[in-house]
Design a protein around this motif. Structure first.
Motif, PDB file in Angstrom:
ATOM      1  N   ASP A   1      33.806  35.625  33.381  1.00 17.66           N
ATOM      2  CA  ASP A   1      34.673  36.297  32.259  1.00 17.66           C
ATOM      3  C   ASP A   1      35.894  36.904  33.067  1.00 17.66           C
ATOM      4  N   ALA A   2      35.541  37.781  34.160  1.00 16.86           N
ATOM      5  CA  ALA A   2      36.771  38.654  34.759  1.00 16.86           C
ATOM      6  C   ALA A   2      37.831  37.998  35.321  1.00 16.86           C
ATOM      7  N   LYS A   3      37.138  36.548  36.181  1.00 12.80           N
ATOM      8  CA  LYS A   3      38.180  35.850  36.723  1.00 12.80           C
ATOM      9  C   LYS A   3      39.065  34.990  35.562  1.00 12.80           C
ATOM     10  N   ILE A   4      38.348  34.957  34.619  1.00 14.87           N
ATOM     11  CA  ILE A   4      39.391  33.905  33.498  1.00 14.87           C
ATOM     12  C   ILE A   4      40.404  35.223  32.989  1.00 14.87           C
ATOM     13  N   CYS A   5      40.166  36.310  33.118  1.00 13.27           N
ATOM     14  CA  CYS A   5      41.182  37.477  32.727  1.00 13.27           C
ATOM     15  C   CYS A   5      42.297  37.517  33.662  1.00 13.27           C
ATOM     16  N   GLU A   6      41.703  37.592  35.120  1.00 11.16           N
ATOM     17  CA  GLU A   6      42.798  37.603  36.122  1.00 11.16           C
ATOM     18  C   GLU A   6      43.496  36.511  36.227  1.00 11.16           C
ATOM     19  N   ALA A   7      42.942  35.225  35.878  1.00 22.28           N
ATOM     20  CA  ALA A   7      44.067  33.801  35.704  1.00 22.28           C
ATOM     21  C   ALA A   7      45.118  34.171  34.627  1.00 22.28           C
ATOM     22  N   ILE A   8      44.579  34.431  33.482  1.00 25.99           N
ATOM     23  CA  ILE A   8      45.494  34.771  32.180  1.00 25.99           C
ATOM     24  C   ILE A   8      46.523  35.690  32.588  1.00 25.99           C
ATOM     25  N   ALA A   9      46.265  36.827  33.173  1.00 25.04           N
ATOM     26  CA  ALA A   9      47.240  37.732  33.588  1.00 25.04           C
ATOM     27  C   ALA A   9      48.352  37.208  34.394  1.00 25.04           C
ATOM     28  N   LYS A  10      47.931  36.228  35.372  1.00 27.13           N
ATOM     29  CA  LYS A  10      49.112  35.800  36.081  1.00 27.13           C
ATOM     30  C   LYS A  10      49.875  34.656  35.463  1.00 27.13           C
ATOM     31  N   TYR A  11      49.239  34.101  34.464  1.00 24.37           N
ATOM     32  CA  TYR A  11      50.097  33.144  33.646  1.00 24.37           C
ATOM     33  C   TYR A  11      51.129  33.940  32.864  1.00 24.37           C
ATOM     34  N   LEU A  12      50.648  35.255  32.248  1.00 27.54           N
ATOM     35  CA  LEU A  12      51.267  36.121  31.413  1.00 27.54           C
ATOM     36  C   LEU A  12      52.878  36.516  32.181  1.00 27.54           C
ATOM     37  N   ALA A  13      52.416  36.985  33.597  1.00 31.21           N
ATOM     38  CA  ALA A  13      53.530  37.475  34.547  1.00 31.21           C
ATOM     39  C   ALA A  13      54.512  36.282  34.575  1.00 31.21           C
ATOM     40  N   LYS A  14      54.137  34.916  34.859  1.00 30.93           N
ATOM     41  CA  LYS A  14      55.159  33.963  35.061  1.00 30.93           C
ATOM     42  C   LYS A  14      56.179  33.745  33.891  1.00 30.93           C
TER      43      LYS A  14
ATOM     44  N   PRO B   1      35.197  41.876  29.183  1.00 31.54           N
ATOM     45  CA  PRO B   1      33.940  42.281  29.888  1.00 31.54           C
ATOM     46  C   PRO B   1      34.021  41.630  31.388  1.00 31.54           C
ATOM     47  N   ASN B   2      33.358  42.159  32.176  1.00 29.79           N
ATOM     48  CA  ASN B   2      33.230  41.519  33.697  1.00 29.79           C
ATOM     49  C   ASN B   2      31.728  41.115  34.008  1.00 29.79           C
ATOM     50  N   ASP B   3      30.815  41.135  32.844  1.00 28.99           N
ATOM     51  CA  ASP B   3      29.543  40.605  33.042  1.00 28.99           C
ATOM     52  C   ASP B   3      28.964  39.980  31.768  1.00 28.99           C
TER      53      ASP B   3
END
Length: 504
Positions: free
Chosen positions: A356-369, A349-351
């Motif tokens: 919550d949306a920023k947490i998802c964005e951060a996790i996506a970056k870690y997965l890419a790494k 969710p983003n609301d």
């Protein structure tokens, strides 16, 4: 200067309603509106919070410790695996003057079975029969063992049978009639809810005679209401503004660790990469939770190693989290047959939860790494939660705390294999399945001895973490602000409800 001008204009707008009516003795700004005044229409924290002032449950969880205590019931006991007995409080009246008795309790729980009035169908349908041997005794028999039955009674608010039968739906959903410490006056959607103290409340009349609650969803507007002293108490202080607000001389900030755990729900469906334990372990090792807490949560969160919090039966302090180790994550992915990674979608969710949306964005970056190829599917909660109930997402961010303080309930709803007929796995949207864990969940529900059952739940908890059924991230922090010169004594509750009778 531009920001100050915006705040000033917001303050001016917030002052307008006060010109049309007398100011309440206590004015509160909350971060979410009620959805309905029907106490069984929604199971959200926000709705529970509002309803707790108009209604009572058979039991309650007062104060900072959240321990179960008498309310409309003075005594309760589990007779056997399926039977619960409650002795009711005498002399209680609903706000319309009707006397409270066992018929009201029976009517309330039977109405919970009706989807027209209730979203508490799981609770309603868990009850096989209700007996009322006298006006102040209620005996419930459940379809299957429900060890946390009494523990949920603080959330099951009792309605008046006489006035509810035949009442128009629009009236029932907008004008509550309960036994609570406050009597409903007016609800102007999108603006305010007004109420006054119940002088005949069974615990004694509360301190504040008139109260107005203003749902203010937008963070800057909530801040403006506080800065302009248009409200006396704010819940949901924005984490980005917390340090600034805490330095305001006329404002006291209050925070406490929240019971809600933010975590990732993970599938293990055969035929998908998630079916391999090493992949799930790699996902857990890929995430830098320390950095999420520092940069996304601005320090206002606490790392978690499991879903239940310490007060919950089944919490196990011996459980350790999968620490951030991207090298190990890459190694595990290679061992699982994915040295080049694979495409993975993280939903959420983003609301609904803090950032919550920023947490998802951060996790996506870690997965890419660690070599994965992530994409995000974040959207409003009104859409996202429907999609999880339709099993559309094998990997998603979610939050949970158990109002029953019982991991058995958590496990039955979030961990057990989805089984519509048995009512199991209702919130297991990722379709995780482990037959051995399922068996232990079922067995634990029949254990009557508290100590023995706690050990059984801790075992289930450990197995779930070892199998990476969930990837815990952090416990949120609840933050409030109070105007200092009003003499308000406010102590946050574990469930985040604003229960007005407790404010001194």
């Amino acid at each position: 200067m531009k920001r100050l001008a915006v705040v000033a204009s917001l303050v001016a707008m917030l002052m307008l309603p006060s010109l049309a009516m007398a100011k309440a003795d206590l004015t509160i700004a909350t971060d979410a509106p009620p959805k309905s005044m029907n106490p069984h229409a929604y199971s959200s924290d926000a709705n529970y919070s509002y309803m707790s002032n108009f209604f009572d449950g058979l039991l309650q969880r007062p104060g900072a410790d959240g321990k179960l205590a008498p309310a409309l019931a003075t005594e309760w006991e589990r007779i056997d695996g399926l039977t619960w007995k409650f002795k009711l409080r005498k002399g209680v009246k609903f706000h319309n003057g009707n006397a409270f008795n066992a018929d009201d309790v029976k009517f309330t729980f039977e109405r919970m079975k009706d989807p027209k009035y209730s979203r508490f169908l799981n609770m309603g349908n868990a009850i096989a029969s209700i007996e009322t041997p006298d006006e102040y005794t209620v005996i419930f028999k459940t379809v299957k063992p429900v060890p946390w039955f009494a523990e949920t009674m603080a959330q099951m608010f009792i309605v008046d049978k006489e006035s509810s039968i035949g009442r128009e739906d629009g009236d029932y959903n907008t004008k509550p009639i309960g036994t609570g410490a406050y009597v409903f006056d007016e609800w102007v959607k999108g603006s305010y809810i007004r109420m006054h103290a119940n002088p005949d409340y069974w615990e004694g009349a509360p301190k504040y005679k008139t109260v107005e609650i203003r749902p203010i969803v937008e963070e800057a507007t909530r801040f403006a209401a506080l800065a302009g002293k248009q409200v006396d108490l704010v819940n949901g202080v924005p984490i980005t503004l917390y340090d600034r607000i805490s330095k305001m001389p006329a404002i006291e900030t209050i925070s406490r660790p929240a019971r809600r755990c933010i975590f990732l729900q993970v599938s293990n469906k055969p035929g998908t990469p998630f079916a391999d334990l090493r992949v799930r372990q790699a996902l857990a090792h890929a995430i830098n939770e320390d950095e999420i807490i520092a940069k996304v949560m601005h320090g206002h969160a606490k790392k978690s190693a499991q879903i239940p919090d310490a007060p919950t039966i089944g919490y196990d302090e011996s459980i350790k989290r999968y620490e951030y180790d991207p090298a190990k994550a890459k190694k595990l992915l290679a061992e699982a047959g994915y040295p080049e990674g694979f495409e993975i979608t993280l939903a959420g969710p983003n609301d609904r939860y803090t950032n919550d949306a920023k947490i998802c964005e951060a996790i996506a970056k870690y997965l890419a790494k660690v070599g994965l190829k992530p994409s995000l599917d974040v959207k409003p909660k009104s859409i996202f939660f429907d999609e999880t109930s339709e099993f559309k997402h094998p990997f998603y961010l979610i939050g949970w705390f158990d109002g029953s303080y019982d991991f058995g309930r958590t496990a039955e709803k979030n961990l057990h294999t989805w089984d519509k007929e048995k009512g199991m796995g209702a919130y297991n949207g990722a379709v995780y399945s482990n037959p051995e864990i399922d068996k232990l969940i079922i067995e634990s529900s029949s254990i009557l001895d508290h100590a023995e059952r706690e050990k059984a739940l801790q075992k289930i908890n450990r197995m779930a973490m070892e199998d990476v059924a969930f990837i815990p991230l952090h416990y949120q922090q609840d933050m409030y602000a109070v105007v200092k010169d009003k003499g308000i004594k406010f102590t946050p509750r574990p469930d985040r409800w604003i229960v007005l009778k407790e404010i001194q």
